[in-house]
Design an enzyme around this catalytic site. Structure first.
Site: not given
Lengths: 290, 428
Positions: B190, B333, B356, B415
């Protein structure tokens, strides 16, 4: 002095997570490349992790550790290169999706990403440095080396480059004939002066594909510039003389590791690898060693 | 504000090194270390395609209309258990002669490339095709088409090399653009698009390329839909980043391209000068899929990006957060943001618009950040009904004018604990 030091290299073939020495020695590459035939230090990869990871991940972990990855500066990025990545895991996921109630194992899913190996490395080695994963078919390792070269030229002091592909075993759709062996290797590169490094990466250059580039003329210019003792030209269109088979995506890595690690005299290697998206010329030098 | 103090935070590799020498014209030579600095890298053109819009104009309009691209139902994965940000309707086929590369992800990439064709022609003319490189991020490449072929006949005869191999999208992009510099793919799940951007910046700073077409593409596929479902991080309803009741992410698809250049060729483009100001990339060294709950990993990355760009936290006028709407990500975050920027920030996630986009997320969100800088206004974080009390920072809940904004930071995490932050700037 020109270029950067190759401070250390690591190489792994077969499954290095197996503690059984006979399995560790049952390497899939019978050629002349010296491979460390010794059992790995088990503590590096916990037993429950070992059960979960692919051969590619395991090879990358041990090759990078053996290249001094744990001793590299904390800021040194790791560039991982692979043509096919976790292709055997992807093959298993494809099969699991065919069922009426499709399901994917969570572990298989996160292990299927192309950056699984550097992810596990950063976790097990407790390293906060950047990692990235580069892919370009049979020149994946070569392009990662070019990327590393750009980073070193623009200010990085140390870069780890790890290339690896495992034999394709359950993905017939991917033309398994071009990757029937496991090979993974890591180079630790540093632009800092080194009194101990016995090999250097002298230059890495991108060569545009034909017809932009006249292969013969470029090769002649490289020979004139570097006066290599050994010239190896290869790529997916060539009959590449490695025990990995002619079209293995890590054939270039194999040649470079062999030049750096095998016993022999001092010399300079010009390794030219051509692919459909252009080629890469790698120039390396080494001192004599037994 | 809590000052961030960590070894990595002060490390600004490749960004602010002052060494003697000159960049050679045609290649990087390490015989003499080239002079590099944290000089901004001009962005010569940019475009995206996603569920939010097939063009930059449509994307801009809907971003400030507050209309989501997420929808229930899917033509690609009809049995999806959650809404998706799918690019609806047929996707244009690849141009003549390039059909061997045909796959959904490559069609999306070609749609983004087509939008910057005029600027690419000027860049090719100004620098020469051999001096223009390509770096494309993708996490799944042609997996959508591979899955379909596998379900029919085990993907017998499938052209893996052109339609699935990870480098294929970069080779295709080079062909589409008519350039012959180095072309390769970056695949870090990602954060692929952001790591592609970092590689592109190094190619330019090292003098290996004068311009780089950089971007990312990913198409919705069954592997990711059911993979994230297996991880238990999808929301069966519309995703709600930073909301107290959020349950997870919605997947999306799309592509974006940016053209980075050593300089802006004469006569290229209008509007304000946009540039890549810096970047941070670190590993969390924590877990393959779970973020460091205290946000130390993301804080390190954002601080590294600031150091790279030579900026202070107060210089950043917009934070485009990773904000996937998973319970774990958003809290971690936000804690990381608070450690670097304090709690009073102009921050939001645009995942509520697009879903996403996995490997393409960083590239599409780079484009959204550039739109915000260009237009001097910030999009809200959609579906925020009641902010999670464990989120310690302000979240944008309405279109917000931002006159005088100069810098935007965009986060993408992946990941393997692969964290990236990109900082974009505007000069008027």
């Amino acid at each position: 002095m020109r270029g950067v030091s190759i401070l250390a290299t690591g190489v792994a073939c077969g499954d290095p997570t197996l503690a059984d020495r006979s399995s560790w020695n049952a390497v899939r590459v019978p050629g002349e490349l010296p491979v460390r035939h010794e059992p790995p230090i088990d503590e590096f990869v916990p037993r429950n992790t070992r059960r979960r990871i692919s051969r590619l991940i395991a090879m990358a972990l041990y090759a990078t550790r053996d290249a001094g990855g744990l001793d590299a500066p904390q800021a040194a990025p790791l560039l991982f290169a692979s043509a096919n990545g976790e292709i055997n895991t992807i093959g298993a996921i494809l099969r699991s999706l065919l069922s009426e109630a499709p399901s994917v194992s969570p572990t298989s899913f996160h292990n299927s990403v192309h950056n699984a190996a550097p992810g596990y490395w950063s976790i097990l080695a407790r390293r906060f440095a950047a990692t990235s994963t580069i892919s370009q078919g049979s020149l994946s390792f070569e392009f990662a080396l070019l990327d590393a070269w750009a980073r070193l030229a623009s200010g990085e002091d140390d870069v780890l480059v790890c290339g690896g592909d495992e034999a394709i075993e359950n993905a017939d759709w991917a033309d398994p004939g071009h990757c029937t062996h496991d090979l993974c290797g890591t180079l630790r590169l540093s632009s800092a002066p080194s009194a101990t490094a016995s090999a250097r990466l002298v230059d890495v250059r991108f060569l545009p594909a034909e017809p932009v580039l006249d292969r013969g003329a470029v090769q002649a210019a490289l020979v004139a510039e570097f006066a290599p003792d050994l010239i190896l030209e290869g790529g997916p269109d060539f009959d590449d003389p490695t025990p990995l088979g002619g079209r293995h995506p890590m054939a270039g890595l194999w040649h470079l590791l062999r030049f750096v690690r095998a016993p022999g005299p001092a010399g300079t290697l010009l390794l030219v690898r051509h692919g459909p998206a252009g080629g890469i010329a790698i120039v390396a030098s080494r001192e004599a060693h037994d | 504000m809590i000052p961030v103090s960590h070894e990595k935070a002060s490390h600004n590799a490749g960004c602010a090194v002052d060494k003697a020498g000159a960049v050679p014209d045609t290649r990087a030579s390490l015989a003499v270390r080239p002079f590099v600095s944290n000089t901004p890298i001009p962005i010569l053109a940019f475009a995206s395609v996603s569920a939010l819009g097939r063009t930059l104009e449509a994307t801009t309009r809907r971003l400030f209309d507050g209309s989501t691209g997420l929808a229930f139902g899917s033509a690609v994965v009809p049995d999806t258990p959650s809404p998706l940000g799918e690019v609806s309707g047929p996707l244009p086929p690849l141009p003549d002669g390039l059909a061997v590369w045909d796959c959904r992800a490559n069609r999306l990439l070609a749609m983004a490339m087509a939008q910057v064709a005029p600027e690419l022609a000027q860049v090719r003319q100004a620098f020469g095709p051999g001096r223009v490189g390509v770096v494309i991020g993708t996490s799944a490449s042609g997996n959508t088409d591979l899955e379909q072929a596998y379900a029919i006949d085990g993907a017998t005869g499938y052209d893996y090399h052109h339609r699935q191999s990870f480098g294929a999208c970069a080779t295709l992009a080079a062909r589409l653009a008519g350039v012959s510099g180095p072309a390769y793919a970056v695949s870090t799940a990602c954060s692929s698009g952001a790591n592609a951007m970092i590689s592109a910046a190094h190619l330019i700073r090292a003098g290996l390329c004068d311009a780089v077409i950089v971007g990312a593409t990913d198409a919705i596929c069954r592997t990711t839909v059911f993979g994230f479902q297996a991880l238990g991080v999808t929301d069966p309803d519309l995703c709600r980043p930073f909301d107290a009741d959020r349950r997870g992410l919605n997947l999306g698809e799309g592509a974006a391209v940016l053209v980075l250049g050593r300089r802006r060729p004469d006569g290229l483009g209008g509007g304000p000068d946009l540039f890549l100001a810096g970047w941070g990339a670190t590993s969390e060294a924590h877990h393959m899929t779970q973020p460091d709950p205290e946000g130390d990993g993301s804080a390190r990355t954002m601080a590294a990006a600031l150091a790279c760009a030579g900026l202070a936290p107060a210089d950043i006028g917009y934070l485009n957060l990773h904000g996937t709407a998973t319970p774990q990500n958003d809290t971690a975050e936000a804690r990381g943001v608070a450690k670097v920027f304090g709690t009073n920030v102009a921050a939001g996630s645009t995942k509520g618009y697009t879903g996403h986009l996995l490997g393409a997320a960083a590239a599409v969100e780079a484009v959204i950040s550039l739109i915000a800088l260009r237009d001097q206004r910030l999009p809200p974080s959609l579906n925020l009904n009641r902010k999670d009390p464990d989120v310690p920072i302000d979240i944008l809940d309405a279109v917000t004018p931002a006159p005088g904004i100069r810098y935007a930071l965009s986060n993408s995490f992946a990941f393997g604990g692969n964290d990236t932050s990109l900082i974009f700037g505007v000069r008027r």
